[in-house]
Design a protein around this motif. Structure first.
Motif, PDB file in Angstrom:
ATOM      1  N   VAL A   1      45.183  50.832  40.177  1.00  0.00           N
ATOM      2  CA  VAL A   1      45.354  49.808  41.213  1.00  0.00           C
ATOM      3  C   VAL A   1      44.480  50.095  42.426  1.00  0.00           C
ATOM      4  O   VAL A   1      44.042  49.166  43.127  1.00  0.00           O
ATOM      5  N   HIS A   2      44.210  51.365  42.691  1.00  0.00           N
ATOM      6  CA  HIS A   2      43.350  51.711  43.821  1.00  0.00           C
ATOM      7  C   HIS A   2      41.933  51.208  43.575  1.00  0.00           C
ATOM      8  O   HIS A   2      41.269  50.689  44.495  1.00  0.00           O
ATOM      9  N   ILE A   3      41.450  51.335  42.353  1.00  0.00           N
ATOM     10  CA  ILE A   3      40.132  50.824  42.008  1.00  0.00           C
ATOM     11  C   ILE A   3      40.100  49.305  42.175  1.00  0.00           C
ATOM     12  O   ILE A   3      39.140  48.741  42.721  1.00  0.00           O
ATOM     13  N   LEU A   4      41.146  48.633  41.714  1.00  0.00           N
ATOM     14  CA  LEU A   4      41.218  47.182  41.884  1.00  0.00           C
ATOM     15  C   LEU A   4      41.263  46.798  43.361  1.00  0.00           C
ATOM     16  O   LEU A   4      40.681  45.785  43.771  1.00  0.00           O
ATOM     17  N   GLN A   5      41.955  47.586  44.164  1.00  0.00           N
ATOM     18  CA  GLN A   5      42.027  47.310  45.598  1.00  0.00           C
ATOM     19  C   GLN A   5      40.634  47.328  46.221  1.00  0.00           C
ATOM     20  O   GLN A   5      40.263  46.407  46.966  1.00  0.00           O
ATOM     21  N   TYR A   6      39.847  48.354  45.938  1.00  0.00           N
ATOM     22  CA  TYR A   6      38.483  48.422  46.450  1.00  0.00           C
ATOM     23  C   TYR A   6      37.650  47.248  45.937  1.00  0.00           C
ATOM     24  O   TYR A   6      36.859  46.656  46.673  1.00  0.00           O
ATOM     25  N   GLU A   7      37.821  46.931  44.668  1.00  0.00           N
ATOM     26  CA  GLU A   7      37.045  45.855  44.062  1.00  0.00           C
ATOM     27  C   GLU A   7      37.345  44.509  44.719  1.00  0.00           C
ATOM     28  O   GLU A   7      36.434  43.748  45.065  1.00  0.00           O
ATOM     29  N   PHE A   8      38.622  44.218  44.914  1.00  0.00           N
ATOM     30  CA  PHE A   8      38.999  42.943  45.518  1.00  0.00           C
ATOM     31  C   PHE A   8      38.593  42.875  46.992  1.00  0.00           C
ATOM     32  O   PHE A   8      38.348  41.784  47.515  1.00  0.00           O
ATOM     33  N   GLN A   9      38.519  44.008  47.664  1.00  0.00           N
ATOM     34  CA  GLN A   9      38.025  44.002  49.043  1.00  0.00           C
ATOM     35  C   GLN A   9      36.598  43.470  49.099  1.00  0.00           C
ATOM     36  O   GLN A   9      36.224  42.755  50.037  1.00  0.00           O
ATOM     37  N   CYS A  10      35.798  43.804  48.098  1.00  0.00           N
ATOM     38  CA  CYS A  10      34.416  43.312  48.038  1.00  0.00           C
ATOM     39  C   CYS A  10      34.356  41.869  47.545  1.00  0.00           C
ATOM     40  O   CYS A  10      33.597  41.054  48.082  1.00  0.00           O
ATOM     41  N   LEU A  11      35.158  41.535  46.532  1.00  0.00           N
ATOM     42  CA  LEU A  11      35.065  40.225  45.906  1.00  0.00           C
ATOM     43  C   LEU A  11      35.781  39.131  46.678  1.00  0.00           C
ATOM     44  O   LEU A  11      35.566  37.946  46.412  1.00  0.00           O
ATOM     45  N   ALA A  12      36.638  39.497  47.627  1.00  0.00           N
ATOM     46  CA  ALA A  12      37.329  38.486  48.423  1.00  0.00           C
ATOM     47  C   ALA A  12      36.327  37.630  49.188  1.00  0.00           C
ATOM     48  O   ALA A  12      36.444  36.396  49.239  1.00  0.00           O
ATOM     49  N   ALA A  13      35.323  38.268  49.797  1.00  0.00           N
ATOM     50  CA  ALA A  13      34.296  37.520  50.523  1.00  0.00           C
ATOM     51  C   ALA A  13      33.475  36.667  49.565  1.00  0.00           C
ATOM     52  O   ALA A  13      33.115  35.525  49.876  1.00  0.00           O
ATOM     53  N   THR A  14      33.176  37.198  48.388  1.00  0.00           N
ATOM     54  CA  THR A  14      32.408  36.444  47.406  1.00  0.00           C
ATOM     55  C   THR A  14      33.156  35.192  46.965  1.00  0.00           C
ATOM     56  O   THR A  14      32.555  34.162  46.679  1.00  0.00           O
ATOM     57  N   SER A  15      34.477  35.265  46.905  1.00  0.00           N
ATOM     58  CA  SER A  15      35.292  34.119  46.476  1.00  0.00           C
ATOM     59  C   SER A  15      35.392  33.043  47.547  1.00  0.00           C
ATOM     60  O   SER A  15      35.980  31.989  47.311  1.00  0.00           O
TER      61      SER A  15
ATOM     62  N   LEU B   1      45.485  40.681  42.717  1.00  0.00           N
ATOM     63  CA  LEU B   1      45.478  40.424  41.275  1.00  0.00           C
ATOM     64  C   LEU B   1      46.338  39.203  40.954  1.00  0.00           C
ATOM     65  O   LEU B   1      45.935  38.328  40.172  1.00  0.00           O
ATOM     66  N   LEU B   2      47.516  39.129  41.574  1.00  0.00           N
ATOM     67  CA  LEU B   2      48.387  37.972  41.374  1.00  0.00           C
ATOM     68  C   LEU B   2      47.772  36.708  41.973  1.00  0.00           C
ATOM     69  O   LEU B   2      47.875  35.611  41.391  1.00  0.00           O
ATOM     70  N   TYR B   3      47.143  36.857  43.134  1.00  0.00           N
ATOM     71  CA  TYR B   3      46.518  35.697  43.798  1.00  0.00           C
ATOM     72  C   TYR B   3      45.473  35.059  42.888  1.00  0.00           C
ATOM     73  O   TYR B   3      45.436  33.830  42.725  1.00  0.00           O
ATOM     74  N   PHE B   4      44.617  35.860  42.296  1.00  0.00           N
ATOM     75  CA  PHE B   4      43.552  35.317  41.458  1.00  0.00           C
ATOM     76  C   PHE B   4      44.031  34.946  40.054  1.00  0.00           C
ATOM     77  O   PHE B   4      43.310  34.266  39.322  1.00  0.00           O
ATOM     78  N   THR B   5      45.222  35.390  39.679  1.00  0.00           N
ATOM     79  CA  THR B   5      45.770  35.024  38.374  1.00  0.00           C
ATOM     80  C   THR B   5      46.236  33.573  38.362  1.00  0.00           C
ATOM     81  O   THR B   5      46.103  32.868  37.352  1.00  0.00           O
ATOM     82  N   PHE B   6      46.785  33.111  39.485  1.00  0.00           N
ATOM     83  CA  PHE B   6      47.342  31.759  39.562  1.00  0.00           C
ATOM     84  C   PHE B   6      46.372  30.832  40.297  1.00  0.00           C
ATOM     85  O   PHE B   6      45.443  31.290  40.968  1.00  0.00           O
ATOM     86  N   PRO B   7      46.588  29.505  40.192  1.00  0.00           N
ATOM     87  CA  PRO B   7      45.724  28.555  40.913  1.00  0.00           C
ATOM     88  C   PRO B   7      45.680  28.881  42.403  1.00  0.00           C
ATOM     89  O   PRO B   7      46.704  29.168  43.016  1.00  0.00           O
ATOM     90  N   ASN B   8      44.477  28.854  42.969  1.00  0.00           N
ATOM     91  CA  ASN B   8      44.304  29.215  44.381  1.00  0.00           C
ATOM     92  C   ASN B   8      43.179  28.389  44.985  1.00  0.00           C
ATOM     93  O   ASN B   8      42.494  27.641  44.289  1.00  0.00           O
ATOM     94  N   GLY B   9      42.999  28.530  46.280  1.00  0.00           N
ATOM     95  CA  GLY B   9      41.990  27.740  46.971  1.00  0.00           C
ATOM     96  C   GLY B   9      40.634  28.396  47.065  1.00  0.00           C
ATOM     97  O   GLY B   9      39.778  27.919  47.816  1.00  0.00           O
ATOM     98  N   SER B  10      40.407  29.479  46.337  1.00  0.00           N
ATOM     99  CA  SER B  10      39.128  30.180  46.398  1.00  0.00           C
ATOM    100  C   SER B  10      38.165  29.651  45.333  1.00  0.00           C
ATOM    101  O   SER B  10      38.522  28.785  44.512  1.00  0.00           O
TER     102      SER B  10
END
Length: 443
Positions: A144-158, A209-218
């Motif tokens: 989960v720590h690896i995913l945390q770092y990854e989503f920190q980078c990909l949040a801006a990309t989304s 992970l849950l945010y991107f699993t379900f329909p979202n505004g990104s």
């Protein structure tokens, strides 16, 4: 104010877009400082030294998230710029699924190697005991720590740069509260600090992970994908600079620890920990800006908007110069109050830390250009130059400096080694930017 990566960004809009990433990484590092504060003041100097001793080993495993996050973000942004939204979403899903699988493998590997690592690096007695206890608990959260770092980078990309900030605030706040509860309430010592960190990392990895699993505004959402070995190799290669940077920082930190054990003993490691806790807050301003600006750079590169690339580079260096000067002045003026947060109970160690920080602070004048330069080439999907900069920064310049300078200046040579290496790699960064301006047409 909603800002998209394809817009023309003036200074105000550029800062508005990158600010969530800056705040996210700064806040994340501040929570690490809180960990250090609790351990140093409520558990002791040896456990505090133990955490700083074992952290380089733990960084080796979490660095995978930055590799997939930055490398994947650059490729996704470029794909957005080329107009292929569906392919970008498939790449996003492939990255997340691959990262999660790798995380579980690394967790097992880390548990097997941690004791051997600590012994090999010279830990013994209480330092060895505390290092292994803390490390084995932290390793449980590697996936989960690896995913945390990854989503920190990909949040801006989304297109949702604030998402990473909100998640960081929630997970970090949980870490602070649990530190206090586990340490002062339950008296769990170093195990309590590690447990609090594990819980916060789970929050930081699972919520997005849950945010991107379900329909979202990104712009992105997890879904079906197919294995694409060529794309994964491209992502890994493009993000290899960030992987190399984290791995090399870990290796160099180990080298620092070995040198400090030799020249200053456990006190030296504790002082080095203070410098790292404080400096990472400052350097994460540069890192946060670079992470936030990367998807904009990647998009305009993919869309062949050369004028925008040139403007982004020019604006970025103006902002970095102002920030570097401010950080240097703050670090010089606030060195004693900052160091006393961790070592206020030990006057001798505090004085040594303040002296070390007065030498160390000059590195902030150069770090921003180095960090952004590497991220800039990553965003341009040029993993070779980005990786070369990261490797030279740490494996070459820092390693040589920390080995050679103490021979002439003793422990002061260790504190000043980062300054020397940052000056040298900053020069290389400017040279490579100049040599490649015609190729990418940002000159």
């Amino acid at each position: 104010m909603s800002i998209e990566i394809f817009e023309h960004l003036d200074y105000k809009k550029l800062l508005h877009f990158t600010m969530p990433s800056i705040i996210m990484l700064v806040v994340s590092s501040v929570y690490g400082v809180v960990d250090g504060y609790f351990v140093s003041n409520y558990v002791g100097k040896v456990p505090f030294a133990a955490i700083n001793f074992i952290i380089p080993f733990l960084m080796l495993f979490s660095s995978l998230g930055f590799m997939f996050g930055t490398g994947g973000g650059a490729l996704i942004s470029k794909t957005f710029g080329e107009g292929d939204m569906e392919k970008a979403r498939q790449l996003f899903s492939l990255i997340v699924y691959t990262t999660a699988a790798c995380g579980f493998l690394l967790m097992v590997l880390g548990q097997m190697l941690i004791f051997l690592f600590a012994v090999t690096m010279g830990a013994e007695g209480e330092l060895l005991e505390y290092s292994v206890i803390y490390g084995r608990i932290i390793l449980m959260a590697v996936p989960v720590h690896i995913l945390q770092y990854e989503f920190q980078c990909l949040a801006a990309t989304s297109g949702k740069p604030a998402l990473g900030l909100y998640v960081t605030l929630v997970s970090g706040f949980a870490n602070v509260i649990l530190d206090a509860v586990f340490l002062k309430g339950f008296c769990w010592g170093i195990r309590g600090v590690a447990a609090a960190t594990v819980v916060s990392q789970c929050i930081g990895g699972i919520i997005p992970l849950l945010y991107f699993t379900f329909p979202n505004g990104s712009l992105l959402r997890l879904g079906k994908t197919k294995f694409n070995g060529k794309a994964l190799l491209k992502i890994c290669f493009n993000g290899s600079s960030e992987l190399m940077n984290n791995i090399s920082m870990s290796v160099v930190s180990m080298l620092y620890n070995v040198q400090l054990l030799r020249y200053a003993g456990e006190n030296g490691i504790a002082i080095y920990g203070v410098l790292m806790y404080v400096s990472v807050v400052f350097e994460n301003v540069f890192m946060g800006y670079s992470v936030g600006a990367a998807p904009i750079i990647g998009y305009h590169y993919g869309a062949q908007n050369h004028k925008e690339l040139k403007g982004l580079l020019r604006k970025s260096f103006v902002l970095l110069t102002i920030s570097a000067a401010a950080m240097f002045l703050i670090s010089i003026c606030m060195s004693r109050p900052l160091c006393s947060v961790f070592l206020g109970y030990d006057e001798s160690a505090l004085n040594s830390a303040v002296h070390a920080f007065s030498l160390f602070s000059f590195a902030f004048l150069f770090s921003g250009y180095v960090i952004f330069g590497s991220a800039f080439f990553t965003a341009l999907n040029n993993g070779i130059i980005s990786m070369a900069l990261s490797a030279m920064r740490t494996f070459l310049f820092q390693s040589i400096a920390v080995l050679v300078l103490p021979l002439f200046f003793g422990v002061d040579g260790i504190w000043f080694s980062l300054v020397v290496s940052e000056m040298m790699i900053a020069g290389v960064t400017f040279l490579l930017l100049k040599l490649n301006q015609k190729k990418y047409q940002y000159g």
